[in-house]
Scaffold this motif. Structure first.
Motif, short mmCIF file in Angstrom:
data_model
loop_
_atom_site.label_atom_id
_atom_site.label_comp_id
_atom_site.label_asym_id
_atom_site.label_seq_id
_atom_site.Cartn_x
_atom_site.Cartn_y
_atom_site.Cartn_z
N PHE A 113 0.68 -1.40 0.23
CA PHE A 113 -0.06 0.16 0.05
C PHE A 113 0.91 1.20 -0.07
CE2 PHE A 113 0.84 -0.72 4.34
CZ PHE A 113 0.95 0.59 5.06
N PHE A 114 0.22 2.33 -0.24
CA PHE A 114 0.91 3.61 -0.28
C PHE A 114 0.09 4.46 0.69
CE2 PHE A 114 3.16 2.46 -3.86
CZ PHE A 114 4.31 3.20 -4.10
N ILE A 115 0.76 5.39 1.59
CA ILE A 115 -0.11 6.25 2.25
C ILE A 115 0.32 7.39 1.23
CG2 ILE A 115 -0.16 7.69 4.29
CD1 ILE A 115 0.63 5.46 6.07
N PHE A 131 -4.05 3.73 -0.59
CA PHE A 131 -4.12 3.38 -2.14
C PHE A 131 -3.26 1.91 -1.84
CE2 PHE A 131 -4.04 7.28 -5.13
CZ PHE A 131 -4.98 7.70 -4.03
N THR A 132 -4.00 0.64 -2.55
CA THR A 132 -3.39 -0.51 -2.69
C THR A 132 -4.03 -1.32 -3.67
OG1 THR A 132 -3.10 -2.41 -1.43
CG2 THR A 132 -5.46 -1.31 -1.08
N ASP A 133 -3.55 -2.22 -4.41
CA ASP A 133 -2.04 -2.45 -4.31
C ASP A 133 -1.38 -1.96 -5.64
OD1 ASP A 133 0.64 -3.71 -4.24
OD2 ASP A 133 -0.03 -5.51 -4.21
N CYS A 134 -0.37 -1.13 -5.47
CA CYS A 134 0.07 -0.04 -6.32
C CYS A 134 1.45 -0.78 -6.64
CB CYS A 134 0.27 1.33 -5.99
SG CYS A 134 -1.56 1.85 -5.49
N GLY A 135 2.23 -1.78 -5.83
CA GLY A 135 3.58 -2.36 -5.96
C GLY A 135 3.88 -3.75 -6.09
N VAL A 136 2.88 -4.49 -5.79
CA VAL A 136 3.34 -6.02 -5.67
C VAL A 136 2.53 -6.96 -6.47
CG1 VAL A 136 3.83 -7.83 -4.18
CG2 VAL A 136 4.47 -5.60 -3.51
N VAL A 137 1.20 -6.97 -6.29
CA VAL A 137 0.29 -8.11 -7.07
C VAL A 137 -0.03 -7.37 -8.21
CG1 VAL A 137 -1.57 -9.57 -6.81
CG2 VAL A 137 -0.24 -8.78 -4.56
N ILE A 138 0.44 -8.08 -9.47
CA ILE A 138 0.14 -7.31 -10.67
C ILE A 138 -1.33 -7.56 -11.17
CG2 ILE A 138 0.93 -7.74 -13.24
CD1 ILE A 138 3.59 -8.59 -12.24
N ASN A 139 -1.89 -8.74 -11.16
CA ASN A 139 -3.27 -8.76 -11.59
C ASN A 139 -4.08 -9.50 -10.41
OD1 ASN A 139 -5.56 -8.75 -13.07
ND2 ASN A 139 -5.06 -10.41 -14.49
N PRO A 140 -4.38 -9.24 -9.40
CA PRO A 140 -4.94 -10.15 -8.25
C PRO A 140 -6.03 -10.81 -8.79
CG PRO A 140 -5.28 -7.90 -7.82
CD PRO A 140 -4.43 -7.92 -8.98
N SER A 141 -6.46 -12.04 -8.21
CA SER A 141 -7.65 -12.75 -8.60
C SER A 141 -8.50 -12.19 -7.60
CB SER A 141 -7.55 -14.44 -7.98
OG SER A 141 -7.31 -14.27 -6.67
N TYR A 154 3.93 7.93 0.18
CA TYR A 154 5.07 6.89 1.16
C TYR A 154 4.73 5.45 0.61
CZ TYR A 154 5.84 11.39 3.37
OH TYR A 154 6.28 12.65 3.63
N GLY A 155 5.78 4.92 0.26
CA GLY A 155 5.47 3.37 -0.33
C GLY A 155 6.40 3.12 -1.38
N PRO A 156 5.97 1.88 -1.95
CA PRO A 156 5.12 0.85 -1.38
C PRO A 156 5.52 0.24 0.04
CG PRO A 156 6.49 -0.13 -3.07
CD PRO A 156 6.84 1.44 -3.08
N ILE A 157 4.53 0.06 0.75
CA ILE A 157 4.70 -0.34 2.21
C ILE A 157 4.12 -1.89 1.92
CG2 ILE A 157 4.27 -0.09 4.66
CD1 ILE A 157 5.83 1.93 3.54
N GLY A 200 9.55 9.39 6.45
CA GLY A 200 8.15 8.96 6.79
C GLY A 200 8.00 7.42 6.69
N ALA A 201 8.97 6.75 5.63
CA ALA A 201 8.85 5.24 5.60
C ALA A 201 9.35 4.50 6.77
CB ALA A 201 9.60 4.69 4.58
N VAL A 202 10.22 5.03 7.33
CA VAL A 202 10.75 4.62 8.87
C VAL A 202 10.00 4.63 9.79
CG1 VAL A 202 12.68 5.02 10.71
CG2 VAL A 202 13.36 4.74 8.31
#
Length: 334
Positions: free
Chosen positions: A155-157, A167-177, A298-301, A323-325
């Protein structure tokens, strides 16, 4: 100098926890400046990876104190052999040889992740000089998912006029089921609660309540149904989470539009958690808001891990790292 009031709030919260966070990219000036700022705030204990003498000299030249900061050079660490054995035992069934484990343990992202697994640190923030994959891969291999059978997502803050959104998911799961999308929504709702954001979750689409048809819309509709069913279970039913979809972004965020397009929606016009149907949509949206809309990202977290390991954009600034820390400290205190 930290400008965002919301990030200042997170730093104050982090200061109460005093977690130990690894910054593996000690070669980057932005990371070192962020370490300096965090030290000045007294918001966390930091471990910066790199050549100790070079790092100490850099801080001395800048006139920066090193209160709360430890410098560690992986090749000379007294724990290197311990971390090598740990990595080998964790990955030998996947075909990792002892020789390769010794090489991987010297990689700063692996070394930092092994510190967390060994209990020598509480979290890690990387990515100023590495891809998301380089940061996430060691975490998935070593820290692993907190919930069996559930994907780790991100997610991103997003701070828009200093108001926080997830905001989710903007960084890991490309095409979620549809099931993965439902799980992402539920994890993001819990994330929102953790960061004092109202858990009003909008399942985003190019359709609002049947205004358009198609397979992509159907996936969001089914994911919404799965997530809302899960809200009735003991795990979620008392958390005050609201989930609705499918909703277009304007119906999710604007009350007047929601009244026309989605009358009676529990989320319409007041969403604070935006769940994108795929990574392509989410990644494009957050970058547009960041670069054209003046929002801070801030992210992707990562969410769903047993311990926090978080990523940075390679275009990040020192304040983004601070911010990420702070975010990682709060996750570690969960």
């Amino acid at each position: 100098m930290i400008k965002s009031n919301y990030i200042k709030t997170l730093l104050a919260k982090a200061k109460q926890q005093m977690k130990t966070i690894v910054l593996p990219e000690g070669e980057d000036e932005r990371v070192l400046e962020a370490a300096h700022l965090i030290s000045e705030e007294g918001a966390a204990r930091l471990i910066v990876l790199g050549n100790e003498a070079d790092l100490e000299n850099h801080f001395k030249t800048k006139g920066w104190r090193t209160d709360g900061i430890t410098f560690i050079n992986p090749p000379t660490s007294s724990h290197l052999e311990e971390y090598t054995e740990l990595l080998y035992n964790l990955r030998k069934e996947k075909g990792l040889s002892h020789e390769d484990a010794a090489k991987l343990a010297l990689n700063h992202n692996y070394f930092g992740t092994l510190m967390i697994k060994s209990g020598h640190a509480d979290g890690m923030v990387s990515g100023a000089n590495h891809s998301t994959a380089d940061t996430v891969r060691p975490a998935l291999q070593i820290i692993k998912s907190a919930k069996k059978g559930r994907s780790v997502s991100s997610f991103f803050i997003m701070l828009c006029q200093d108001e926080p959104y997830i905001f989710t998911d903007c960084g890991v799961v490309i095409n979620p089921s549809e099931q993965e999308l439902a799980d992402i929504a539920l994890d993001a709702a819990e994330t929102a609660i953790q960061f004092d954001i109202q858990p009003n979750v909008a399942m985003l689409s190019f359709s609002t309540k049947g205004s358009a048809k198609g397979e992509m819309v159907d996936k969001v509709v089914r994911a919404t149904e799965l997530a809302r069913t899960a809200l009735q279970t003991e795990e979620y039913k008392n958390l005050g989470i609201q989930i609705d979809g499918e909703l277009q972004a304007d119906a999710a965020l604007n009350a007047a539009v929601a009244a026309k397009k989605a009358p009676g929606s529990s989320v319409g016009g007041k969403a604070r958690v935006l769940v994108f149907p795929n990574l392509e949509a989410g990644n494009i949206c957050y970058k547009l808001l960041q670069r054209l809309g003046g929002c801070e990202a801030y992210g992707p977290i990562l969410q769903g891990l047993n311990a926090p390991v978080n990523d940075l954009s390679r275009g990040c600034f020192a304040e983004d790292i601070v911010g990420a820390v702070a975010i990682t400290c709060i996750q570690a205190a969960k």
